[in-house]
Write a protein that holds these residues in place. Structure first.
Motif, PDB file in Angstrom:
ATOM      1  N   GLU A  97       0.725  -1.370   0.306  1.00  0.00           N
ATOM      2  CA  GLU A  97       0.036  -0.097  -0.188  1.00  0.00           C
ATOM      3  C   GLU A  97       0.975   1.677   0.098  1.00  0.00           C
ATOM      4  O   GLU A  97       1.567   1.516   0.856  1.00  0.00           O
ATOM      5  CB  GLU A  97      -0.891   0.417   0.448  1.00  0.00           C
ATOM      6  CG  GLU A  97      -2.150   1.495   1.161  1.00  0.00           C
ATOM      7  CD  GLU A  97      -3.224   1.488   1.986  1.00  0.00           C
ATOM      8  OE1 GLU A  97      -4.306   1.574   2.572  1.00  0.00           O
ATOM      9  OE2 GLU A  97      -2.843  -0.161   3.182  1.00  0.00           O
ATOM     10  N   CYS A 112      -2.686   4.037  -2.943  1.00  0.00           N
ATOM     11  CA  CYS A 112      -3.308   3.229  -4.383  1.00  0.00           C
ATOM     12  C   CYS A 112      -2.655   1.533  -3.115  1.00  0.00           C
ATOM     13  O   CYS A 112      -1.434   1.400  -2.758  1.00  0.00           O
ATOM     14  CB  CYS A 112      -2.336   3.459  -4.745  1.00  0.00           C
ATOM     15  SG  CYS A 112      -0.401   3.714  -5.320  1.00  0.00           S
ATOM     16  N   TRP A 113      -2.198   0.220  -4.092  1.00  0.00           N
ATOM     17  CA  TRP A 113      -1.701  -0.040  -4.366  1.00  0.00           C
ATOM     18  C   TRP A 113      -1.562  -0.543  -5.363  1.00  0.00           C
ATOM     19  O   TRP A 113      -1.382  -0.553  -6.817  1.00  0.00           O
ATOM     20  CB  TRP A 113      -3.064  -2.199  -4.250  1.00  0.00           C
ATOM     21  CG  TRP A 113      -3.679  -1.899  -2.997  1.00  0.00           C
ATOM     22  CD1 TRP A 113      -5.329  -1.476  -3.347  1.00  0.00           C
ATOM     23  CD2 TRP A 113      -3.866  -2.341  -1.330  1.00  0.00           C
ATOM     24  NE1 TRP A 113      -5.934  -1.729  -1.797  1.00  0.00           N
ATOM     25  CE2 TRP A 113      -4.382  -2.183  -0.604  1.00  0.00           C
ATOM     26  CE3 TRP A 113      -2.424  -2.208  -1.266  1.00  0.00           C
ATOM     27  CZ2 TRP A 113      -4.623  -2.428   0.975  1.00  0.00           C
ATOM     28  CZ3 TRP A 113      -2.306  -2.962   0.252  1.00  0.00           C
ATOM     29  CH2 TRP A 113      -3.569  -2.958   1.326  1.00  0.00           C
ATOM     30  N   LYS A 171       0.154  -0.019 -10.560  1.00  0.00           N
ATOM     31  CA  LYS A 171      -0.937   0.619  -9.476  1.00  0.00           C
ATOM     32  C   LYS A 171      -2.568   0.521  -9.341  1.00  0.00           C
ATOM     33  O   LYS A 171      -3.502   0.868 -10.805  1.00  0.00           O
ATOM     34  CB  LYS A 171      -0.535   1.626  -9.655  1.00  0.00           C
ATOM     35  CG  LYS A 171       0.841   2.411  -8.524  1.00  0.00           C
ATOM     36  CD  LYS A 171       1.009   3.320  -8.639  1.00  0.00           C
ATOM     37  CE  LYS A 171       3.230   3.935  -8.541  1.00  0.00           C
ATOM     38  NZ  LYS A 171       3.430   5.259  -8.484  1.00  0.00           N
ATOM     39  N   PHE A 172      -3.425   0.651  -8.612  1.00  0.00           N
ATOM     40  CA  PHE A 172      -4.748   0.351  -7.934  1.00  0.00           C
ATOM     41  C   PHE A 172      -4.831   0.879  -7.274  1.00  0.00           C
ATOM     42  O   PHE A 172      -4.861   1.081  -5.984  1.00  0.00           O
ATOM     43  CB  PHE A 172      -5.312  -1.182  -7.822  1.00  0.00           C
ATOM     44  CG  PHE A 172      -4.854  -2.450  -8.703  1.00  0.00           C
ATOM     45  CD1 PHE A 172      -5.657  -2.351  -9.795  1.00  0.00           C
ATOM     46  CD2 PHE A 172      -3.372  -2.779  -9.070  1.00  0.00           C
ATOM     47  CE1 PHE A 172      -5.652  -4.217 -10.290  1.00  0.00           C
ATOM     48  CE2 PHE A 172      -3.082  -3.836  -9.659  1.00  0.00           C
ATOM     49  CZ  PHE A 172      -4.048  -4.481 -10.463  1.00  0.00           C
ATOM     50  N   TYR A 173      -5.710   2.295  -8.021  1.00  0.00           N
ATOM     51  CA  TYR A 173      -5.852   3.421  -6.902  1.00  0.00           C
ATOM     52  C   TYR A 173      -7.142   3.487  -6.013  1.00  0.00           C
ATOM     53  O   TYR A 173      -8.378   2.752  -6.958  1.00  0.00           O
ATOM     54  CB  TYR A 173      -6.232   4.809  -8.228  1.00  0.00           C
ATOM     55  CG  TYR A 173      -4.661   5.006  -8.554  1.00  0.00           C
ATOM     56  CD1 TYR A 173      -3.780   5.806  -8.003  1.00  0.00           C
ATOM     57  CD2 TYR A 173      -4.356   4.397  -9.999  1.00  0.00           C
ATOM     58  CE1 TYR A 173      -2.044   6.047  -8.653  1.00  0.00           C
ATOM     59  CE2 TYR A 173      -2.904   4.652 -11.007  1.00  0.00           C
ATOM     60  CZ  TYR A 173      -2.205   5.246 -10.149  1.00  0.00           C
ATOM     61  OH  TYR A 173      -1.005   5.252 -10.187  1.00  0.00           O
ATOM     62  N   HIS A 181     -10.235   5.282  -3.486  1.00  0.00           N
ATOM     63  CA  HIS A 181      -9.948   6.777  -2.273  1.00  0.00           C
ATOM     64  C   HIS A 181     -11.385   6.648  -0.926  1.00  0.00           C
ATOM     65  O   HIS A 181     -11.223   7.298  -0.429  1.00  0.00           O
ATOM     66  CB  HIS A 181     -11.364   7.601  -3.333  1.00  0.00           C
ATOM     67  CG  HIS A 181     -10.396   8.600  -4.606  1.00  0.00           C
ATOM     68  ND1 HIS A 181     -10.738   7.366  -5.789  1.00  0.00           N
ATOM     69  CD2 HIS A 181      -9.985   9.060  -4.679  1.00  0.00           C
ATOM     70  CE1 HIS A 181      -9.980   8.312  -6.791  1.00  0.00           C
ATOM     71  NE2 HIS A 181      -9.306   8.835  -6.694  1.00  0.00           N
ATOM     72  N   ARG A 216     -10.954   0.908  -1.373  1.00  0.00           N
ATOM     73  CA  ARG A 216      -9.917   0.157  -0.705  1.00  0.00           C
ATOM     74  C   ARG A 216      -9.818  -1.226  -0.952  1.00  0.00           C
ATOM     75  O   ARG A 216      -9.309  -2.001  -1.348  1.00  0.00           O
ATOM     76  CB  ARG A 216      -9.109   0.839   0.429  1.00  0.00           C
ATOM     77  CG  ARG A 216      -7.820  -0.244   0.727  1.00  0.00           C
ATOM     78  CD  ARG A 216      -7.727   0.721   2.161  1.00  0.00           C
ATOM     79  NE  ARG A 216      -7.118   0.495   2.939  1.00  0.00           N
ATOM     80  CZ  ARG A 216      -6.006  -0.994   3.487  1.00  0.00           C
ATOM     81  NH1 ARG A 216      -7.423  -1.560   3.684  1.00  0.00           N
ATOM     82  NH2 ARG A 216      -5.308  -0.887   4.339  1.00  0.00           N
ATOM     83  N   MET A 233      -9.970  -3.056  -4.467  1.00  0.00           N
ATOM     84  CA  MET A 233      -8.872  -3.006  -4.933  1.00  0.00           C
ATOM     85  C   MET A 233      -7.783  -3.425  -4.576  1.00  0.00           C
ATOM     86  O   MET A 233      -6.752  -4.320  -5.713  1.00  0.00           O
ATOM     87  CB  MET A 233      -7.774  -0.799  -5.246  1.00  0.00           C
ATOM     88  CG  MET A 233      -9.218   0.114  -5.905  1.00  0.00           C
ATOM     89  SD  MET A 233      -8.904  -0.609  -7.511  1.00  0.00           S
ATOM     90  CE  MET A 233     -10.670  -1.218  -7.943  1.00  0.00           C
TER      91      MET A 233
END
Length: 130
Positions: free
Chosen positions: A59, A72-73, A88-90, A92, A97, A100
């Motif tokens: 993270e 992001c991850w 990256k996996f964003y 908000h 979370r 993602m």
């Protein structure tokens, strides 16, 4: 499961090049006598500092052009050419979370499957070549 090591002194062998050549010859001899077991190209155990519970996923955050942080991850993996890649996996909010993270895990597992498949092909070619 055993480590084999030996020191090749410049003074004993005359100079650094001769010591290096002696070390290389010793290495070749040890490879013939004690062939190495093929190692998997991916880590199977977690590192001590792993906080996500999944290898290759952490993270973190990225920054916008204005300098704002976006959480992001980050999924990282190496290709056969030993080149590091990252996706990256964003997200908000907390629901995004979790979603993602699931996507990141799925993506990482796909990369691991691809890496293992390529590694197995390479091992089979090594076994069949003279």
């Amino acid at each position: 499961g055993k480590v084999i090591s030996r020191f090749f002194s410049d003074g004993v062998h005359g100079d650094d090049q001769k010591a290096l050549e002696a070390a290389k010859e010793y290495h070749r001899q040890m490879e013939r006598e004690v062939p190495a077991e093929p190692r998997l190209p991916i880590r199977t155990s977690l590192l001590k500092n792993n906080k996500t519970g999944y290898n290759g996923i952490c993270e973190t955050f990225a920054r916008t052009k204005k300098g704002e942080k976006i959480p992001c991850w980050a999924v990282s993996w190496y290709t056969a050419a030993e080149k590091l890649h990252c996706k990256k996996f964003y997200f908000h909010d907390e629901q995004e979370r979790r979603e993602m993270l699931k996507e990141a895990i799925r993506f990482r597992k796909e990369r691991e499957t691809e890496i293992l498949r390529n590694w197995q092909k390479k091992q089979r070619r090594k076994e069949t070549s003279p």
